[in-house]
Design a protein around this motif. Structure first.
Motif, PDB file in Angstrom:
ATOM      1  N   ARG A 404       0.854  -1.182   0.000  1.00 55.29           N
ATOM      2  CA  ARG A 404       0.000   0.000   0.000  1.00 55.29           C
ATOM      3  C   ARG A 404       0.897   1.241   0.000  1.00 55.29           C
ATOM      4  O   ARG A 404       2.110   1.138   0.217  1.00 55.29           O
ATOM      5  CB  ARG A 404      -0.907  -0.001   1.237  1.00 55.29           C
ATOM      6  N   LEU A 405       0.299   2.384  -0.230  1.00 54.54           N
ATOM      7  CA  LEU A 405       1.034   3.646  -0.168  1.00 54.54           C
ATOM      8  C   LEU A 405       0.522   4.465   1.016  1.00 54.54           C
ATOM      9  O   LEU A 405      -0.688   4.612   1.205  1.00 54.54           O
ATOM     10  CB  LEU A 405       0.861   4.444  -1.464  1.00 54.54           C
ATOM     11  N   LYS A 406       1.474   5.000   1.795  1.00 51.99           N
ATOM     12  CA  LYS A 406       1.120   5.696   3.025  1.00 51.99           C
ATOM     13  C   LYS A 406       1.878   7.019   3.106  1.00 51.99           C
ATOM     14  O   LYS A 406       3.065   7.093   2.769  1.00 51.99           O
ATOM     15  CB  LYS A 406       1.470   4.805   4.222  1.00 51.99           C
ATOM     16  N   ASN A 409       0.551   9.082   8.722  1.00 48.31           N
ATOM     17  CA  ASN A 409      -0.312   8.073   9.334  1.00 48.31           C
ATOM     18  C   ASN A 409      -1.506   7.703   8.465  1.00 48.31           C
ATOM     19  O   ASN A 409      -2.336   6.886   8.864  1.00 48.31           O
ATOM     20  CB  ASN A 409      -0.832   8.583  10.688  1.00 48.31           C
ATOM     21  N   ALA A 410      -1.591   8.284   7.273  1.00 49.98           N
ATOM     22  CA  ALA A 410      -2.767   8.076   6.430  1.00 49.98           C
ATOM     23  C   ALA A 410      -2.394   7.365   5.129  1.00 49.98           C
ATOM     24  O   ALA A 410      -1.344   7.629   4.537  1.00 49.98           O
ATOM     25  CB  ALA A 410      -3.426   9.415   6.116  1.00 49.98           C
ATOM     26  N   TYR A 411      -3.272   6.469   4.703  1.00 46.91           N
ATOM     27  CA  TYR A 411      -3.101   5.833   3.405  1.00 46.91           C
ATOM     28  C   TYR A 411      -3.542   6.797   2.306  1.00 46.91           C
ATOM     29  O   TYR A 411      -4.439   7.621   2.508  1.00 46.91           O
ATOM     30  CB  TYR A 411      -3.915   4.546   3.323  1.00 46.91           C
ATOM     31  N   LEU A 412      -2.921   6.660   1.157  1.00 47.56           N
ATOM     32  CA  LEU A 412      -3.277   7.535   0.052  1.00 47.56           C
ATOM     33  C   LEU A 412      -4.698   7.244  -0.434  1.00 47.56           C
ATOM     34  O   LEU A 412      -5.114   6.076  -0.498  1.00 47.56           O
ATOM     35  CB  LEU A 412      -2.305   7.352  -1.121  1.00 47.56           C
ATOM     36  N   LEU A 425       2.475  14.995  -2.577  1.00 46.92           N
ATOM     37  CA  LEU A 425       1.900  13.873  -1.831  1.00 46.92           C
ATOM     38  C   LEU A 425       2.491  12.548  -2.284  1.00 46.92           C
ATOM     39  O   LEU A 425       2.903  11.717  -1.464  1.00 46.92           O
ATOM     40  CB  LEU A 425       0.382  13.857  -2.010  1.00 46.92           C
ATOM     41  N   LEU A 426       2.558  12.344  -3.584  1.00 46.60           N
ATOM     42  CA  LEU A 426       3.094  11.088  -4.119  1.00 46.60           C
ATOM     43  C   LEU A 426       4.564  10.933  -3.783  1.00 46.60           C
ATOM     44  O   LEU A 426       5.007   9.859  -3.351  1.00 46.60           O
ATOM     45  CB  LEU A 426       2.897  11.028  -5.632  1.00 46.60           C
TER      46      LEU A 426
END
Length: 481
Positions: A404-406, A409-412, A425-426
């Motif tokens: 996954r991408l994070k 503390n939040a997943y994308l 962000l990426l």
């Protein structure tokens, strides 16, 4: 007077040799035909295990040639998959991350997305090696189709093209949205797959120059909106759950019948040296995922997921290779092959020069010649709008690792396009929540074996990180003006 006479003699001899030997040299180059379905699932052909759908033409092709059980498309959705096939590069490098909609202004600049003019493609490469080239069927590689504002199929090496932007409309029956070499055709009578083959056969029959050819046949079937001949629907009604499922089954068989017509012509007219490759752009659509997908009864076989997933069914699809007129390997093969491999393979077989840029595919010519192909590069998919959570994956040998991408503390969130608004962000996000699957023994991805093989897990995790960072660094972000 002697010099002019000698010069004339040299020119005469040169022309004789050119006339006598050039066609023979060209004849050594194989004709190449790529047949691409749209949303055909891994389990949708009889030869790949469907218990009901009849696909005798493709089943015979698989029996005579090579049936690829580990064949992967370049993406789990149409536009990036097609871009990857044409360029031999991850579609992310070309800036195509999801399907391309029409040119409706979009906050994330998705309306700008198109296959850019500096990308080098299979038809352009083969054209430089003396090939005549043709596209018949679905294009879906730009947002502004048949517009001078973006490159069109003819700008990428197709001498002749007969295409639609996306789906056949209003359905496969009597479509009205085909364009031939920039000119709108209007409503046509018949079913899309048969019309696409009609165009291909017409082009082949009128092709005047004695040169090898590259023909790409891009069916719309069995993508929605599905419409099928009533005689075939009636054939499947007693075997189907309902009429919509019978329509889907008939749709696949109608496509197979179109393939049969094409193969018959090729056998009769070009059977001495024609390489044929068949596959699908991605896995099957999920039934009722959106309002018009009520006939989407495609089968993933025993694979996990569907179209738009980075699990196997999203991009592992039927693959068949057959070389008419040549003695090659045959039978069922489990070597890992990708749509990205078409360009380097065709380059090797034709003698064409490879584009001087990053190529992610590898030539599988050795598979044809020796019956073996050992992939040295992993296959990587980074599909930011996947339905499942693990949006990044690689297939490396017998192993598949996903993450996954994070960001903090939040997943994308799900991302449809890379643009200036999400670039930071990426680039600041990291891979997380890795899972490892043993594809040799568990192609259904049922058991995460990361704890069973800690050394392999660590190795593959590091490789995924490196591959992903390299891909992201080479991924353009779309910017207006």
């Amino acid at each position: 007077m002697l010099l002019p006479i000698l010069l004339q003699s040299v020119l005469l001899i040169s022309s004789v040799f050119s006339f006598d030997f050039q066609p023979e040299k060209e004849a050594e180059k194989p004709n190449i035909v790529v047949i691409l379905c749209d949303d055909l699932g891994y389990g949708d052909l009889g030869s790949f295990g469907h218990p009901i759908i009849k696909t005798p033409s493709l089943d015979r092709l698989a029996e005579k040639g090579i049936k690829l059980t580990n064949y992967y498309s370049a993406a789990p959705v149409c536009s990036p998959s097609r871009v990857g096939l044409l360029t031999g590069r991850s579609p992310n490098r070309a800036g195509v991350y999801d399907f391309i909609p029409g040119p409706k202004l979009s906050e994330d600049n998705r309306d700008l997305v198109h296959l850019q003019a500096d990308e080098e493609t299979i038809p352009a490469m083969l054209k430089s090696a003396g090939y005549a080239t043709c596209l018949s069927g679905k294009w879906h590689c730009n947002s502004k189709f048949n517009s001078p504002e973006q490159p069109q199929p003819g700008d990428f090496g197709f001498d002749h093209w007969f295409a639609t932007h996306n789906n056949a409309a209003p359905s496969h029956e009597n479509p009205n949205n085909f364009v031939r070499n920039g000119e709108k055709v209007g409503e046509l009578e018949g079913y899309s797959c048969q019309l696409v083959v009609d165009e291909a056969l017409d082009w082949l029959s009128k092709k005047k120059i004695e040169s090898p050819f590259y023909l790409q046949v891009n069916f719309h079937e069995p993508h929605e909106p599905v419409a099928s001949p009533q005689d075939l629907v009636a054939k499947y009604l007693p075997l189907a759950e309902n009429e919509n499922q019978a329509q889907y089954f008939a749709n696949v068989e109608n496509m197979d019948k179109a393939v049969g017509r094409l193969l018959e012509y090729l056998e009769e007219n070009h059977g001495e040296n024609t390489l044929i490759v068949f596959s699908s752009d991605n896995g099957p659509e999920t039934l009722n995922r959106y309002a018009r997908s009520f006939r989407s009864y495609g089968s993933p076989g025993d694979l996990k997921g569907m179209k738009l997933w980075t699990t196997e069914a999203g991009f592992r699809v039927p693959g068949i290779v057959y070389w008419m007129g040549k003695e090659t390997a045959s039978g069922t093969h489990d070597e890992v092959v990708s749509g990205l491999d078409f360009l380097p393979t065709f380059a090797e077989l034709s003698g064409a020069a490879l584009p001087q840029r990053t190529i992610d595919g590898e030539s599988f010519a050795a598979l044809l010649d020796q019956g073996e192909f050992l992939r040295t590069k992993p296959l990587i998919w980074s599909f930011y709008n996947a339905i499942n959570d693990h949006v990044v994956a690689i297939r490396d040998g017998d192993w598949k690792i996903m993450a996954r991408l994070k960001n903090g503390n939040a997943y994308l969130p799900k991302i449809e396009n890379l643009y200036e608004g999400n670039e930071a962000l990426l680039k600041e996000s990291e891979l997380a929540d890795f899972v490892l699957y043993d594809m040799k023994n568990d192609r259904g991805e049922s058991v995460d074996v990361s704890s069973d093989y800690p050394e392999i897990f660590e190795e593959k995790k590091n490789r995924l990180k490196a591959e992903y960072q390299g891909l992201l660094a080479d991924s353009p972000f779309w910017k207006r003006n």
